[in-house]
Design an enzyme around this catalytic site. Structure first.
Site, PDB file in Angstrom:
ATOM      1  N   ASP A 162       5.967   5.490   7.394  1.00 52.24           N
ATOM      2  CA  ASP A 162       5.030   4.436   7.759  1.00 52.24           C
ATOM      3  C   ASP A 162       4.557   4.635   9.290  1.00 52.24           C
ATOM      4  OD1 ASP A 162       3.718   2.177   8.129  1.00 52.24           O
ATOM      5  OD2 ASP A 162       5.384   0.817   8.045  1.00 52.24           O
ATOM      6  N   THR A 211      -1.458  -3.614   6.862  1.00 45.42           N
ATOM      7  CA  THR A 211      -1.365  -2.387   5.869  1.00 45.42           C
ATOM      8  C   THR A 211      -1.671  -3.256   4.737  1.00 45.42           C
ATOM      9  OG1 THR A 211      -0.160  -0.781   7.165  1.00 45.42           O
ATOM     10  CG2 THR A 211      -0.108  -0.874   4.576  1.00 45.42           C
ATOM     11  N   GLN A 216      -2.395   5.704   2.502  1.00 46.84           N
ATOM     12  CA  GLN A 216      -2.064   4.179   3.196  1.00 46.84           C
ATOM     13  C   GLN A 216      -3.671   3.599   3.414  1.00 46.84           C
ATOM     14  OE1 GLN A 216      -0.633   2.346   7.329  1.00 46.84           O
ATOM     15  NE2 GLN A 216       1.110   3.210   5.967  1.00 46.84           N
TER      16      GLN A 216
END
Length: 303
Positions: free
Chosen positions: A214, A237, A287
């Site tokens: 992340d 996100t 992502q």
């Protein structure tokens, strides 16, 4: 994967500020402890967190890694995660336990599928689909490893890693290479390893990679459109996917390269590869993030 990346990274913490490359063994021990869940029933688990390593909001990588841990607890020996697909629905509050509810979607001969919902205060923070596969032999192809200096060379021209005031980041050591203008849309290229060598176990090492995958993807997408750091409070996100191609060991350096694939409609997509020191392509990251400039401040007259 962060629920909100940037807004709370400068929050004060009892952990002292570390050198940009260095890691803090104390932070790593806390992270490792949070990746061990408390079993309530065979399909229900409690995941703990704290306010020191998660100031302001829960780090999204932690919640996703804990969802993976819950799914792993429900599969028999011989099955290993090959994909983790997470959708983030709400930010989480640090210091409040998260319940992980596991739904056993399918148990096959070679593949298993689990759905995990992370709940806090009666609301779902994250919904994750986790797939498992038995190891199998077959033809292979892999993305080529990017060129990068040896991570053990302290004089290779490393640049400061981002988020030095983000406590949870110091569970890992990072060495980042300056890549601006090198290659098409490359955003970040860095080596990363835990501050302490974790014990053996594919399940734990995959949780740690999910946790670390992340770091920084949101900033890569924001950089592609010139969104300044001061607008970080408007980044969030939406979803995060991690594919595990080969067994990964996270007791040595891994090389992560991230680049922006697209930004449109206030949504940015970042793709990344993960290679081990030997050059094996062990995982791929994707992502999608919401990127909205901060609202202008000041007095306005309606026309």
């Amino acid at each position: 994967m962060s629920l909100i990346e940037g807004a709370d990274h400068s929050t004060a913490s009892s952990f002292p500020r570390q050198e940009p490359e260095g890691g803090d063994p104390r932070v790593f021990r806390r992270v490792a402890a949070m990746l061990r869940l408390e079993r309530i029933t065979p399909d229900l688990y409690t995941a703990h967190n704290d306010t020191e390593t998660n100031p302001g909001r829960l780090y999204g990588g932690l919640v996703a890694a804990q969802a993976l841990a819950a799914a792993q607890e429900t599969v028999p020996d011989g099955f290993f995660v090959h994909s983790l697909h997470s959708v983030f629905l709400r930010p989480g509050r640090p210091g409040v336990p998260v319940r992980m509810r596991v739904d056993r979607l399918r148990d096959g001969i070679s593949f298993l599928s689990r759905q995990v919902e992370a709940e806090q205060d009666g609301k779902v923070l994250l919904s994750a689909t986790v797939s498992f596969h038995r190891d199998a032999e077959g033809p292979e192809f892999a993305a080529q490893m990017p060129l990068a200096p040896n991570p053990d060379d302290p004089d290779a021209g490393w640049i400061p890693a981002p988020f030095p005031d983000f406590p949870v980041r110091h569970a890992f050591r990072m060495r980042e290479q300056h890549v601006e203008g090198q290659g098409e849309s490359v955003g970040r290229r860095y080596w990363i390893r835990p501050a302490l060598d974790p014990p053996d176990g594919r399940a734990l090492h995959s949780r740690l990679l999910a946790f670390a995958s992340d770091f920084g993807a949101l900033s890569v997408a924001a950089r592609a459109i010139g969104l300044p750091d001061r607008d970080a409070e408007r980044r969030a996100t939406l979803d995060h996917t991690l594919w595990f191609h080969r067994p990964v060991r996270f007791d040595d350096w891994l090389l992560i390269e991230l680049h922006t694939a697209s930004v449109a409609g206030t949504r940015g997509l970042v793709l990344g590869t993960v290679h081990d020191r030997s050059g094996r392509h062990v995982a791929t990251i994707a992502q999608e993030a919401l990127l909205k400039p901060a609202r202008p401040k000041g007095n306005f007259v309606r026309g």
